[in-house]
Write an enzyme that holds these catalytic residues in place. Structure first.
Site, PDB file in Angstrom:
ATOM      1  N   TYR A  84       0.814  -1.219   0.000  1.00 24.41           N
ATOM      2  CA  TYR A  84       0.000   0.000   0.000  1.00 24.41           C
ATOM      3  C   TYR A  84       0.850   1.273   0.000  1.00 24.41           C
ATOM      4  O   TYR A  84       0.402   2.318  -0.459  1.00 24.41           O
ATOM      5  CB  TYR A  84      -0.939   0.009   1.203  1.00 24.41           C
ATOM      6  CG  TYR A  84      -2.163  -0.839   0.969  1.00 24.41           C
ATOM      7  CD1 TYR A  84      -3.292  -0.298   0.349  1.00 24.41           C
ATOM      8  CD2 TYR A  84      -2.198  -2.182   1.322  1.00 24.41           C
ATOM      9  CE1 TYR A  84      -4.412  -1.066   0.093  1.00 24.41           C
ATOM     10  CE2 TYR A  84      -3.308  -2.966   1.075  1.00 24.41           C
ATOM     11  CZ  TYR A  84      -4.418  -2.405   0.462  1.00 24.41           C
ATOM     12  OH  TYR A  84      -5.525  -3.167   0.203  1.00 24.41           O
ATOM     13  N   ILE A  85       2.052   1.210   0.547  1.00 25.73           N
ATOM     14  CA  ILE A  85       2.922   2.388   0.590  1.00 25.73           C
ATOM     15  C   ILE A  85       4.039   2.262  -0.443  1.00 25.73           C
ATOM     16  O   ILE A  85       4.310   3.201  -1.190  1.00 25.73           O
ATOM     17  CB  ILE A  85       3.528   2.571   2.005  1.00 25.73           C
ATOM     18  CG1 ILE A  85       2.402   2.742   3.027  1.00 25.73           C
ATOM     19  CG2 ILE A  85       4.506   3.743   2.036  1.00 25.73           C
ATOM     20  CD1 ILE A  85       1.462   3.896   2.754  1.00 25.73           C
ATOM     21  N   THR A 131      15.692   1.790  13.308  1.00 29.16           N
ATOM     22  CA  THR A 131      16.629   2.221  12.252  1.00 29.16           C
ATOM     23  C   THR A 131      18.050   1.817  12.637  1.00 29.16           C
ATOM     24  O   THR A 131      18.840   1.384  11.788  1.00 29.16           O
ATOM     25  CB  THR A 131      16.531   3.747  12.054  1.00 29.16           C
ATOM     26  OG1 THR A 131      15.148   4.084  11.897  1.00 29.16           O
ATOM     27  CG2 THR A 131      17.303   4.211  10.830  1.00 29.16           C
ATOM     28  N   ARG A 136       2.575   8.938   6.142  1.00 30.81           N
ATOM     29  CA  ARG A 136       1.429   9.275   6.997  1.00 30.81           C
ATOM     30  C   ARG A 136       0.183   9.510   6.141  1.00 30.81           C
ATOM     31  O   ARG A 136      -0.599  10.418   6.403  1.00 30.81           O
ATOM     32  CB  ARG A 136       1.765  10.496   7.832  1.00 30.81           C
ATOM     33  CG  ARG A 136       2.607  11.493   7.052  1.00 30.81           C
ATOM     34  CD  ARG A 136       2.686  12.841   7.633  1.00 30.81           C
ATOM     35  NE  ARG A 136       3.237  12.915   8.975  1.00 30.81           N
ATOM     36  CZ  ARG A 136       3.841  14.006   9.462  1.00 30.81           C
ATOM     37  NH1 ARG A 136       3.995  15.061   8.695  1.00 30.81           N
ATOM     38  NH2 ARG A 136       4.278  14.051  10.708  1.00 30.81           N
ATOM     39  N   LYS A 180       5.908   9.091  14.169  1.00 29.37           N
ATOM     40  CA  LYS A 180       4.884   8.267  13.526  1.00 29.37           C
ATOM     41  C   LYS A 180       3.982   7.586  14.569  1.00 29.37           C
ATOM     42  O   LYS A 180       2.757   7.591  14.468  1.00 29.37           O
ATOM     43  CB  LYS A 180       5.559   7.202  12.648  1.00 29.37           C
ATOM     44  CG  LYS A 180       4.638   6.124  12.124  1.00 29.37           C
ATOM     45  CD  LYS A 180       3.692   6.665  11.090  1.00 29.37           C
ATOM     46  CE  LYS A 180       2.650   5.625  10.699  1.00 29.37           C
ATOM     47  NZ  LYS A 180       1.770   6.093   9.646  1.00 29.37           N
ATOM     48  N   GLY A 208     -10.583   0.320  14.195  1.00 25.24           N
ATOM     49  CA  GLY A 208     -10.080  -0.704  13.278  1.00 25.24           C
ATOM     50  C   GLY A 208      -8.931  -0.185  12.441  1.00 25.24           C
ATOM     51  O   GLY A 208      -8.361   0.863  12.722  1.00 25.24           O
ATOM     52  N   CYS A 224      -3.302   0.391  11.587  1.00 26.72           N
ATOM     53  CA  CYS A 224      -2.299   1.320  12.122  1.00 26.72           C
ATOM     54  C   CYS A 224      -2.642   1.787  13.521  1.00 26.72           C
ATOM     55  O   CYS A 224      -1.881   1.580  14.462  1.00 26.72           O
ATOM     56  CB  CYS A 224      -2.189   2.523  11.203  1.00 26.72           C
ATOM     57  SG  CYS A 224      -2.098   2.058   9.479  1.00 26.72           S
ATOM     58  N   LYS A 281     -14.034   1.464   8.452  1.00 27.61           N
ATOM     59  CA  LYS A 281     -14.488   2.856   8.557  1.00 27.61           C
ATOM     60  C   LYS A 281     -15.396   3.165   7.381  1.00 27.61           C
ATOM     61  O   LYS A 281     -15.515   2.339   6.457  1.00 27.61           O
ATOM     62  CB  LYS A 281     -13.310   3.813   8.665  1.00 27.61           C
ATOM     63  CG  LYS A 281     -12.380   3.897   7.475  1.00 27.61           C
ATOM     64  CD  LYS A 281     -11.298   4.939   7.788  1.00 27.61           C
ATOM     65  CE  LYS A 281     -10.401   5.149   6.601  1.00 27.61           C
ATOM     66  NZ  LYS A 281      -9.383   6.176   6.874  1.00 27.61           N
ATOM     67  N   ARG A 320     -10.452  -5.641   6.985  1.00 30.13           N
ATOM     68  CA  ARG A 320      -9.412  -6.174   7.870  1.00 30.13           C
ATOM     69  C   ARG A 320      -9.378  -5.397   9.176  1.00 30.13           C
ATOM     70  O   ARG A 320      -9.523  -4.192   9.201  1.00 30.13           O
ATOM     71  CB  ARG A 320      -8.050  -6.105   7.160  1.00 30.13           C
ATOM     72  CG  ARG A 320      -7.971  -7.081   5.991  1.00 30.13           C
ATOM     73  CD  ARG A 320      -6.718  -6.896   5.202  1.00 30.13           C
ATOM     74  NE  ARG A 320      -6.660  -5.567   4.622  1.00 30.13           N
ATOM     75  CZ  ARG A 320      -5.567  -5.031   4.091  1.00 30.13           C
ATOM     76  NH1 ARG A 320      -4.446  -5.707   4.078  1.00 30.13           N
ATOM     77  NH2 ARG A 320      -5.596  -3.824   3.569  1.00 30.13           N
TER      78      ARG A 320
HETATM   79  N1  SAJ Z   1     -12.613   6.418  14.184  1.00 31.21           N
HETATM   80  C1  SAJ Z   1     -13.539   6.654  15.186  1.00 31.21           C
HETATM   81  N2  SAJ Z   1     -13.878   7.941  15.488  1.00 31.21           N
HETATM   82  C2  SAJ Z   1     -13.329   9.002  14.834  1.00 31.21           C
HETATM   83  C3  SAJ Z   1     -12.364   8.755  13.833  1.00 31.21           C
HETATM   84  C4  SAJ Z   1     -12.018   7.452  13.516  1.00 31.21           C
HETATM   85  O1  SAJ Z   1     -14.083   5.733  15.800  1.00 31.21           O
HETATM   86  O2  SAJ Z   1     -13.707  10.143  15.169  1.00 31.21           O
HETATM   87  C5  SAJ Z   1     -12.232   5.029  13.841  1.00 31.21           C
HETATM   88  C6  SAJ Z   1     -12.539   4.631  12.390  1.00 31.21           C
HETATM   89  O3  SAJ Z   1     -13.876   4.223  12.240  1.00 31.21           O
HETATM   90  C7  SAJ Z   1     -11.565   3.492  12.188  1.00 31.21           C
HETATM   91  C8  SAJ Z   1     -10.355   3.916  13.027  1.00 31.21           C
HETATM   92  O4  SAJ Z   1     -10.822   4.899  13.915  1.00 31.21           O
HETATM   93  O5  SAJ Z   1     -12.076   2.288  12.707  1.00 31.21           O
HETATM   94  C9  SAJ Z   1      -9.179   4.446  12.236  1.00 31.21           C
HETATM   95  O6  SAJ Z   1      -9.597   5.280  11.174  1.00 31.21           O
HETATM   96  P1  SAJ Z   1      -8.831   6.619  10.735  1.00 31.21           P
HETATM   97  O7  SAJ Z   1      -9.538   7.205   9.567  1.00 31.21           O
HETATM   98  O8  SAJ Z   1      -8.657   7.509  11.903  1.00 31.21           O
HETATM   99  O9  SAJ Z   1      -7.342   6.152  10.345  1.00 31.21           O
HETATM  100  P2  SAJ Z   1      -6.661   5.036   9.365  1.00 31.21           P
HETATM  101  O10 SAJ Z   1      -6.328   3.846  10.198  1.00 31.21           O
HETATM  102  O11 SAJ Z   1      -7.408   4.835   8.103  1.00 31.21           O
HETATM  103  O12 SAJ Z   1      -5.292   5.833   8.986  1.00 31.21           O
HETATM  104  C10 SAJ Z   1      -4.447   6.318  10.019  1.00 31.21           C
HETATM  105  C11 SAJ Z   1      -4.131   7.795   9.752  1.00 31.21           C
HETATM  106  N3  SAJ Z   1      -3.536   8.389  10.946  1.00 31.21           N
HETATM  107  C12 SAJ Z   1      -4.006   9.523  11.506  1.00 31.21           C
HETATM  108  O13 SAJ Z   1      -4.975  10.113  11.078  1.00 31.21           O
HETATM  109  C13 SAJ Z   1      -3.256  10.040  12.686  1.00 31.21           C
HETATM  110  C14 SAJ Z   1      -3.209   7.917   8.552  1.00 31.21           C
HETATM  111  O14 SAJ Z   1      -2.800   9.263   8.352  1.00 31.21           O
HETATM  112  C15 SAJ Z   1      -1.963   7.039   8.757  1.00 31.21           C
HETATM  113  O15 SAJ Z   1      -1.094   7.089   7.650  1.00 31.21           O
HETATM  114  C16 SAJ Z   1      -2.421   5.601   8.917  1.00 31.21           C
HETATM  115  O16 SAJ Z   1      -3.261   5.538  10.081  1.00 31.21           O
HETATM  116  C17 SAJ Z   1      -1.176   4.745   9.047  1.00 31.21           C
HETATM  117  O17 SAJ Z   1      -0.776   4.126   8.029  1.00 31.21           O
HETATM  118  O18 SAJ Z   1      -0.548   4.760  10.090  1.00 31.21           O
END
Ligand code: SAJ
Length: 420
Positions: free
Chosen positions: A12-13, A125, A159, A211, A262, A265, A331, A338
């Site tokens: 993915y990255i 690292t 990120r 991170k 979920g 990350c 989400k 997953r």
């Molecule tokens: N969620 C909530 N309430 C909220 C926001 C999110 O319950 O108000 C839940 C979502 O439903 C989901 C989970 O949190 O189950 C995570 O969703 P997300 O959209 O917050 O994040 P990810 O996992 O898709 O991506 C995150 C991002 N990190 C941050 O926003 C700090 C992304 O920028 C990172 O690159 C990614 O993790 C990663 O690869 O680490």
């Protein structure tokens, strides 16, 4: 300075990163242990789902700038973007980074830059540098020769948000932490190829922690929202009204409660901090526990609703009760199931022995782990007609559009504030 760039790990990255370098007319060698991924990419196609990436890969490959292989080849810079999962004991598993180090060590040459991008515990690292040095005693590394080392090494986390990867890789600011100033400068020069965001210089340990901190920040804040939802339920207060009102304060910005946290990350990375500093990381650990508990709390609400149905329908048994689970993804508006709390809840509901109608507009078939005789993929329309209990687990666009029909159902467990 960097004519040939090698990216280890084409997921993915790694794949979008490799492709963006190739789009800037750099010669890119992508390396992956998965021959299927390598073959697919060499045909100009992609093995993952990410908007906009397929076209970029197609032109990078057909124009001859991107090529994939299972064996590393010499290059000017190596970027490592392999997975760092955790073990059952919530210990980080660095075996993929170690394997990547072993494989690139053999092709390293004086003047090369190695960058680790994988989300990693603090100190990784330096471990990578040691693994490389153990194989190549003919070359010097930063832990031995500092600025003068033959091989320079840096950490630079990504990120990006899944679904917006191509855009965010270009526009997001990057944190770049070299083991030496020279490594930081070289890495900044490399990322300047396609990054339009600011390149923020630091050292490797700070970059690693940065991170982990970003995702822990989000986890702790979601845990606050989830804890409020459970407190408000006890106190008979609508948590979504409460948060909307509290957020009118100019310095308050509470996130949204949900079915749990979920993805690959946010539910993982905080453990990398807890593992290394267990006595200090009390808030971070508790936040993880609060978020991990939330699916169980939702399940208890569903069980109570089922018990009420059984009372209202004398003579009926558990097998007669139909529960509709609205949303399976981790989400809203994605097809990724997953590490999804909605999947976890749905599995537990099915184990109760009732009939489960899973409504997930973003998928065509159920994943294997949800294949049960009492669990079926259903349309929202059928689920609304048949279900005794509706359980809203993800706030998908399709459900927001059908709000009035969902609201009209007599028994709705709303984990995500759809009805608020
Ligand atoms: N969620 C909530 N309430 C909220 C926001 C999110 O319950 O108000 C839940 C979502 O439903 C989901 C989970 O949190 O189950 C995570 O969703 P997300 O959209 O917050 O994040 P990810 O996992 O898709 O991506 C995150 C991002 N990190 C941050 O926003 C700090 C992304 O920028 C990172 O690159 C990614 O993790 C990663 O690869 O680490």
């Amino acid at each position: 300075m960097f004519e040939t760039i090698s990216v280890i790990g084409l997921g993915y990255i790694g794949l979008p990163t490799a492709t963006l370098f190739a789009s800037c007319k750099k010669k890119v060698i992508g390396v992956d242990i998965n021959p299927h991924a390598v073959d697919t990419i060499n045909q100009g196609k992609i093995h993952i789902v990410e908007p906009g990436l397929d076209m970029l890969v197609h032109s990078a490959v057909t124009e001859g700038y991107l090529r994939a292989t299972t064996q590393p080849e010499p290059a000017d810079a190596f970027l490592v973007a392999v997975p760092t999962p955790f073990t059952d004991g919530r210990k980080p598993d660095l075996s993929c980074i170690e394997a990547a180090a072993q494989s690139i060590a053999t092709v390293l040459a004086k003047g090369n830059l190695v960058i680790l991008e994988s989300t990693s515990p603090v100190g990784t690292t330096e471990k990578l540098a040691d693994w490389l040095a153990a194989v190549r005693s003919d070359l010097s590394f930063p832990q031995q020769a500092g600025e003068e080392a033959d091989i320079q090494i840096a950490y630079c986390p990504e990120r990006v948000l899944p679904g917006r990867v191509v855009h965010e890789l270009v526009t997001n600011d990057r944190v770049i932490g070299g083991m030496t100033n020279k490594a930081t400068e070289m890495a900044c020069a490399l990322y300047k190829t396609f990054v339009e965001g600011a390149l923020m210089s630091t050292n490797n340990r700070t970059a690693e922690m940065c991170k982990l901190t970003e995702n822990s920040f989000r986890d702790v804040n979601i845990a606050f929202a989830n804890e409020l939802s459970m407190i408000c339920d006890k106190l008979d207060i609508n948590v979504w009204d409460l948060i909307r009102l509290a957020n009118r304060h100019p310095r308050v910005n509470i996130l949204q409660p949900g079915a749990g946290v979920g993805g690959h990350c946010i539910a993982v990375d905080p453990w990398f901090i807890v593992d290394i500093t267990p006595n200090e990381a009390r808030l971070i650990r508790t936040a993880r526990e609060v978020n991990d508990h939330k699916p169980h709390w939702v399940l208890e609400k569903v069980k109570a609703a089922i018990a009420d149905c059984l009372v209202q329908k004398p003579g009926s048994t558990m097998a007669d009760i139909k529960v509709a689970c609205l949303g399976l993804a981790f989400k809203p508006d994605i097809d990724d199931l997953r590490e999804s709390p909605a999947v976890e809840i749905t599995q537990h509901i099915a184990k109760l022995g009732c009939q489960v109608l899973a409504v997930e507009p973003n998928i065509e078939t159920l994943p294997q782990k949800l294949e049960k005789s009492n669990l079926h993929l259903s349309s929202l329309t059928d689920a609304l007609l048949a279900a005794d209990v509706l359980c809203v687990l993800v706030k998908h666009r399709e459900f927001v559009e059908q709000l009035a029909n969902i609201q009209a159902h007599p028994t709705v467990i709303d984990a995500v504030g759809l009805l608020a």
